[in-house]
Every structure is written in structure tokens, then in C-alpha cells.
Design a protein around this motif. Structure first.
Motif, PDB file in Angstrom:
ATOM      1  N   THR A   3       0.591  -1.387  -0.053  1.00  0.00           N
ATOM      2  CA  THR A   3       0.114   0.017   0.176  1.00  0.00           C
ATOM      3  C   THR A   3       0.765   1.429   0.282  1.00  0.00           C
ATOM      4  N   GLN A  78     -12.796  -1.476  -4.322  1.00  0.00           N
ATOM      5  CA  GLN A  78     -12.340  -2.265  -5.034  1.00  0.00           C
ATOM      6  C   GLN A  78     -11.601  -2.691  -6.287  1.00  0.00           C
ATOM      7  N   CYS A  81      -8.276  -1.405  -5.283  1.00  0.00           N
ATOM      8  CA  CYS A  81      -7.891  -2.231  -5.944  1.00  0.00           C
ATOM      9  C   CYS A  81      -6.718  -3.271  -7.172  1.00  0.00           C
ATOM     10  N   GLU A  82      -8.151  -3.029  -7.655  1.00  0.00           N
ATOM     11  CA  GLU A  82      -7.720  -3.672  -9.272  1.00  0.00           C
ATOM     12  C   GLU A  82      -7.175  -2.709  -9.454  1.00  0.00           C
ATOM     13  N   GLU A  87      -2.265  -5.602  -2.613  1.00  0.00           N
ATOM     14  CA  GLU A  87      -2.219  -6.911  -1.665  1.00  0.00           C
ATOM     15  C   GLU A  87      -3.207  -7.012  -0.337  1.00  0.00           C
ATOM     16  N   ARG A  89      -6.215  -7.456   0.991  1.00  0.00           N
ATOM     17  CA  ARG A  89      -7.086  -6.578   0.455  1.00  0.00           C
ATOM     18  C   ARG A  89      -7.637  -6.932   1.588  1.00  0.00           C
ATOM     19  N   ARG A  93      -9.620  -4.243   3.849  1.00  0.00           N
ATOM     20  CA  ARG A  93     -10.749  -3.324   4.484  1.00  0.00           C
ATOM     21  C   ARG A  93     -11.079  -3.188   5.391  1.00  0.00           C
TER      22      ARG A  93
END
Length: 235
Positions: A3, A78, A81-82, A87, A89, A93
């Protein structure tokens, strides 16, 4: 991707660079758009980006339900993240949920006193002090008086946070100044540090900066909202 790398890859870094570091603590910013064009998506995208960097976000709405906003946050999360191939996730969240509070008020009964009281409870009971506050749907600039905007700005300074608000624009019949800012918003110019407009153009939504702090001319950025994901992207 870890991140920490999102800080360098997100298009919001370009926005921050163009606006001398972004909105900043103690300041008030506004996103302008017609209904349904994407102001809430842009605000939630900013909030999720802040959350992924470990910042805390308080989201206040007088327009949407908590359930709808939670779903919207998850959808934007989402997509990020995509796009960023992030990594861990599930862990991310959980952190996002932990560092975000959503407060929904009835527009007719909302007051800054109620908000200040709830925020003080969150601070004292949950040790929650927001780094960013989203106020979507309030204040309503077209009906605002000076003391209301002064009150919101005072919250930003007292809480040492940045506050993003929004205001609707209209296709016709809305008086604007030379920068294209509706007069209902421009009359509070001395209290507003950043003003951003979303404009629907053909197959995309253009992002324009109409005011950036004390700059005499707002910077031009080549960015838009992706119509599929509603995320910021370079054009």
C-alpha cells in the motif's frame, strides 16, 4: 503491490502537486457538479485514498443512507485495489472500516452543534479524530448564510482537519463569475481554499480546478473521472 506505493501511483498525487499539496488541514474545499455527474464518487475516491494511507475519515451525508455509502466505499475500494494491484485486501478493508465513520443526518434537522457534539463523543469514547471530513449535501450553498460557512471553517480549524463539501451546478439559468463558479459559492470565496468542478464532456467527465489557495490563476490539469470505475485518471 504494497500500500505504501499507492502514494506514488495514484492520480491524486498529480492533483496534490498541482494544488500545492492539496487542500490541507484547517481548510475548506468544494466539489461542483451537476446531479449524477460524480461529485460523491470523487469525494469517496479521495476518502478511500486517504484511508489507504492510514488517515482517518469522517463522512457526513444528508443525501444518502449509511448502507448505500458503505457499498459505494467498498466499490471504490475494490476498483482501487484492482487498478493498483494491492495485496492483503481483507486486511486493508478492515483498516478502512476501522478508520472511517459515516454519519447520516436528516437535512431538515442537521446542525453544526449536533455534528460538533457527535465528533466530540467519537473523540472521547473512540479516540477518533479525523484527518479528512467529507460533508456531502451540506452546507447548501444556495441557501447558506455567512455564519454557516464560518461555522464549517471553524470546525476545520478546531479539529485540525481538511473539510471537503459539495454543491450542485445547473445546466441553465445559474449565474456564475468569470471563473465559472456559481455566485452562490463564489460569494464565500475568501473562506474556500480549493474549488473543483466536474464537467460532463462527450464520453468523459472532465476535472477542472477553478480555485487553488491564493494563486491568481488556477492550475490546469489533464484529468478526468473514468466513467466505468468513477476513479480519477490521467487523460
Amino acid at each position: 503491490m504494497p500500500t505504501k506505493d499507492i502514494r506514488f501511483r495514484s492520480p491524486l498525487r498529480v492533483f496534490e502537486k498541482a494544488t500545492d499539496g492539496g487542500l490541507g488541514r484547517g481548510h475548506l474545499g468544494v466539489v461542483l457538479s451537476r446531479r449524477g455527474v460524480g461529485k460523491t464518487a470523487l469525494l469517496v475516491g479521495m476518502a478511500v485514498d486517504a484511508l489507504l494511507q492510514g488517515r482517518k475519515v469522517l463522512h457526513i451525508s444528508t443525501e444518502e443512507s449509511i448502507e448505500k455509502l458503505r457499498a459505494f466505499y467498498f466499490e471504490i475500494f475494490q476498483h482501487i485495489c484492482e487498478n493498483q494491484k494491492l495485496e492483503n485486501r481483507l486486511e486493508l478493508r478492515l483498516d478502512l472500516e476501522r478508520n472511517r465513520h459515516i454519519l447520516v443526518y436528516n437535512r431538515d434537522s442537521f446542525s453544526l452543534e449536533k455534528l460538533r457534539g457527535t465528533a466530540e463523543f467519537l473523540r472521547d469514547a473512540a479516540h477518533f479524530e479525523p484527518d479528512m471530513v467529507i460533508m456531502d449535501g451540506t452546507p447548501r450553498f444556495e441557501h447558506c448564510e455567512d455564519w454557516e460557512i464560518d461555522g464549517v471553517l471553524a470546525l476545520a480549524r478546531d479539529w485540525n482537519t481538511e473539510i471537503w463539501t459539495s454543491s450542485l451546478t445547473h445546466r441553465e439559468g445559474q449565474a456564475c463569475d468569470a471563473r465559472g463558479i456559481p455566485l452562490s459559492v463564489a460569494r464565500f470565496d475568501d473562506r474556500l481554499s480549493l474549488i473543483v468542478a466536474l464537467e460532463s464532456v462527450a464520453d468523459h467527465v472532465r476535472v477542472r480546478i477553478l480555485k487553488s489557495h491564493d494563486r491568481p490563476v488556477a492550475p490546469d490539469i489533464n484529468m478526468e473521472l473514468d466513467p466505468r470505475t468513477l476513479l480519477l485518471r490521467w487523460r
